[in-house]
Design a protein around this motif. Structure first.
Motif, PDB file in Angstrom:
ATOM      1  N   GLU A  35       0.833  -1.209   0.000  1.00  0.00           N
ATOM      2  CA  GLU A  35       0.000   0.000   0.000  1.00  0.00           C
ATOM      3  C   GLU A  35       0.868   1.260   0.000  1.00  0.00           C
ATOM      4  N   GLN A  36       1.921   1.254   0.789  1.00  0.00           N
ATOM      5  CA  GLN A  36       2.821   2.411   0.826  1.00  0.00           C
ATOM      6  C   GLN A  36       3.427   2.656  -0.561  1.00  0.00           C
ATOM      7  N   ILE A  37       3.881   1.600  -1.208  1.00  0.00           N
ATOM      8  CA  ILE A  37       4.477   1.743  -2.540  1.00  0.00           C
ATOM      9  C   ILE A  37       3.417   2.156  -3.556  1.00  0.00           C
ATOM     10  N   ARG A  38       2.210   1.602  -3.437  1.00  0.00           N
ATOM     11  CA  ARG A  38       1.137   1.953  -4.365  1.00  0.00           C
ATOM     12  C   ARG A  38       0.823   3.443  -4.304  1.00  0.00           C
ATOM     13  N   VAL A  39       0.710   3.972  -3.094  1.00  0.00           N
ATOM     14  CA  VAL A  39       0.401   5.398  -2.923  1.00  0.00           C
ATOM     15  C   VAL A  39       1.525   6.259  -3.500  1.00  0.00           C
ATOM     16  N   LEU A  40       2.764   5.924  -3.154  1.00  0.00           N
ATOM     17  CA  LEU A  40       3.899   6.706  -3.663  1.00  0.00           C
ATOM     18  C   LEU A  40       4.003   6.594  -5.183  1.00  0.00           C
ATOM     19  N   SER A  41       3.714   5.418  -5.712  1.00  0.00           N
ATOM     20  CA  SER A  41       3.764   5.207  -7.156  1.00  0.00           C
ATOM     21  C   SER A  41       2.701   6.037  -7.873  1.00  0.00           C
ATOM     22  N   GLN A  42       1.520   6.090  -7.306  1.00  0.00           N
ATOM     23  CA  GLN A  42       0.457   6.901  -7.911  1.00  0.00           C
ATOM     24  C   GLN A  42       0.808   8.383  -7.860  1.00  0.00           C
ATOM     25  N   GLN A  43       1.413   8.819  -6.766  1.00  0.00           N
ATOM     26  CA  GLN A  43       1.825  10.221  -6.665  1.00  0.00           C
ATOM     27  C   GLN A  43       2.892  10.539  -7.716  1.00  0.00           C
ATOM     28  N   ALA A  44       3.868   9.649  -7.852  1.00  0.00           N
ATOM     29  CA  ALA A  44       4.929   9.856  -8.841  1.00  0.00           C
ATOM     30  C   ALA A  44       4.349   9.833 -10.256  1.00  0.00           C
TER      31      ALA A  44
ATOM     32  N   LEU B  41       6.847  15.998 -15.155  1.00  0.00           N
ATOM     33  CA  LEU B  41       8.076  15.865 -14.367  1.00  0.00           C
ATOM     34  C   LEU B  41       8.681  14.480 -14.549  1.00  0.00           C
ATOM     35  N   GLU B  42       9.915  14.332 -14.102  1.00  0.00           N
ATOM     36  CA  GLU B  42      10.578  13.031 -14.130  1.00  0.00           C
ATOM     37  C   GLU B  42       9.931  12.114 -13.089  1.00  0.00           C
ATOM     38  N   ASN B  43      10.014  10.813 -13.308  1.00  0.00           N
ATOM     39  CA  ASN B  43       9.509   9.847 -12.339  1.00  0.00           C
ATOM     40  C   ASN B  43      10.435   9.871 -11.117  1.00  0.00           C
ATOM     41  N   ASP B  44       9.895  10.274  -9.985  1.00  0.00           N
ATOM     42  CA  ASP B  44      10.692  10.390  -8.767  1.00  0.00           C
ATOM     43  C   ASP B  44      10.270   9.385  -7.691  1.00  0.00           C
ATOM     44  N   LEU B  45       9.796   8.219  -8.120  1.00  0.00           N
ATOM     45  CA  LEU B  45       9.338   7.210  -7.165  1.00  0.00           C
ATOM     46  C   LEU B  45      10.430   6.838  -6.172  1.00  0.00           C
ATOM     47  N   ILE B  46      11.630   6.630  -6.658  1.00  0.00           N
ATOM     48  CA  ILE B  46      12.715   6.234  -5.756  1.00  0.00           C
ATOM     49  C   ILE B  46      12.983   7.335  -4.731  1.00  0.00           C
ATOM     50  N   ASP B  47      12.976   8.581  -5.159  1.00  0.00           N
ATOM     51  CA  ASP B  47      13.163   9.691  -4.217  1.00  0.00           C
ATOM     52  C   ASP B  47      12.041   9.734  -3.192  1.00  0.00           C
ATOM     53  N   ARG B  48      10.829   9.451  -3.621  1.00  0.00           N
ATOM     54  CA  ARG B  48       9.695   9.435  -2.690  1.00  0.00           C
ATOM     55  C   ARG B  48       9.868   8.330  -1.652  1.00  0.00           C
ATOM     56  N   ILE B  49      10.359   7.174  -2.091  1.00  0.00           N
ATOM     57  CA  ILE B  49      10.616   6.077  -1.155  1.00  0.00           C
ATOM     58  C   ILE B  49      11.715   6.476  -0.176  1.00  0.00           C
TER      59      ILE B  49
ATOM     60  N   GLU C 195      19.924   1.486  -2.396  1.00  0.00           N
ATOM     61  CA  GLU C 195      20.716   1.474  -3.642  1.00  0.00           C
ATOM     62  C   GLU C 195      21.088   0.044  -4.029  1.00  0.00           C
ATOM     63  N   GLN C 196      21.445  -0.761  -3.043  1.00  0.00           N
ATOM     64  CA  GLN C 196      21.782  -2.163  -3.313  1.00  0.00           C
ATOM     65  C   GLN C 196      20.551  -2.930  -3.790  1.00  0.00           C
ATOM     66  N   LEU C 197      19.396  -2.661  -3.194  1.00  0.00           N
ATOM     67  CA  LEU C 197      18.166  -3.333  -3.608  1.00  0.00           C
ATOM     68  C   LEU C 197      17.783  -2.997  -5.046  1.00  0.00           C
ATOM     69  N   LEU C 198      18.173  -1.817  -5.507  1.00  0.00           N
ATOM     70  CA  LEU C 198      17.817  -1.369  -6.847  1.00  0.00           C
ATOM     71  C   LEU C 198      18.906  -1.609  -7.882  1.00  0.00           C
ATOM     72  N   GLU C 199      19.960  -2.301  -7.499  1.00  0.00           N
ATOM     73  CA  GLU C 199      21.060  -2.591  -8.421  1.00  0.00           C
ATOM     74  C   GLU C 199      20.529  -3.404  -9.611  1.00  0.00           C
ATOM     75  N   PRO C 200      20.618  -2.845 -10.832  1.00  0.00           N
ATOM     76  CA  PRO C 200      20.048  -3.529 -12.008  1.00  0.00           C
ATOM     77  C   PRO C 200      20.570  -4.942 -12.230  1.00  0.00           C
ATOM     78  N   SER C 201      21.804  -5.208 -11.887  1.00  0.00           N
ATOM     79  CA  SER C 201      22.354  -6.541 -12.137  1.00  0.00           C
ATOM     80  C   SER C 201      21.655  -7.621 -11.324  1.00  0.00           C
ATOM     81  N   THR C 202      20.957  -7.244 -10.256  1.00  0.00           N
ATOM     82  CA  THR C 202      20.244  -8.248  -9.465  1.00  0.00           C
ATOM     83  C   THR C 202      18.954  -8.697 -10.148  1.00  0.00           C
ATOM     84  N   PHE C 203      18.576  -8.056 -11.241  1.00  0.00           N
ATOM     85  CA  PHE C 203      17.326  -8.391 -11.922  1.00  0.00           C
ATOM     86  C   PHE C 203      17.535  -9.083 -13.257  1.00  0.00           C
ATOM     87  N   THR C 204      18.774  -9.403 -13.597  1.00  0.00           N
ATOM     88  CA  THR C 204      19.034 -10.000 -14.905  1.00  0.00           C
ATOM     89  C   THR C 204      19.014 -11.518 -14.884  1.00  0.00           C
TER      90      THR C 204
END
Length: 94
Positions: A35-44, A53-61, A75-84
């Motif tokens: 729910e917290q992410i959903r609200v922040l995502s909708q705001q972004a 504006l630019e998507n600032d979801l990460i800044d909102r989090i 930053e570690q959780l969002l490291e792109p290499s962890t999603f490949t």
């Protein structure tokens, strides 16, 4: 793109930090995190769609106190290499 990745990684980290003692507590914590992410995502999304504006979801989090237990590892959780996954091993560069 980031919404589902942030949700998966963040939810797990939040669950670990909350140390819930029951399955119901874990489900409740997961739902609250979603729910917290959903609200922040909708705001972004609204900022992007309505104001160009630019998507600032990460800044909102990063600014949200709910996520303070994981701010240090965000930053570690969002490291792109962890999603490949195994992609690098499955792709030939020759």
């Amino acid at each position: 793109m980031w919404d589902s990745r942030v949700l998966a990684n963040t939810s797990w980290s939040i669950l670990k930090s909350k140390s819930t003692s029951s399955i119901n507590g874990s489900i409740s914590a997961l739902q609250e995190c979603h729910e917290q992410i959903r609200v922040l995502s909708q705001q972004a999304g609204a900022a992007v769609k309505e104001h160009g504006l630019e998507n600032d979801l990460i800044d909102r989090i990063k600014d949200c106190s709910y996520f303070s237990p994981i701010h240090a590892e965000l930053e570690q959780l969002l490291e792109p290499s962890t999603f490949t996954g195994r992609c690098p091993q499955q792709v030939s560069t020759s």
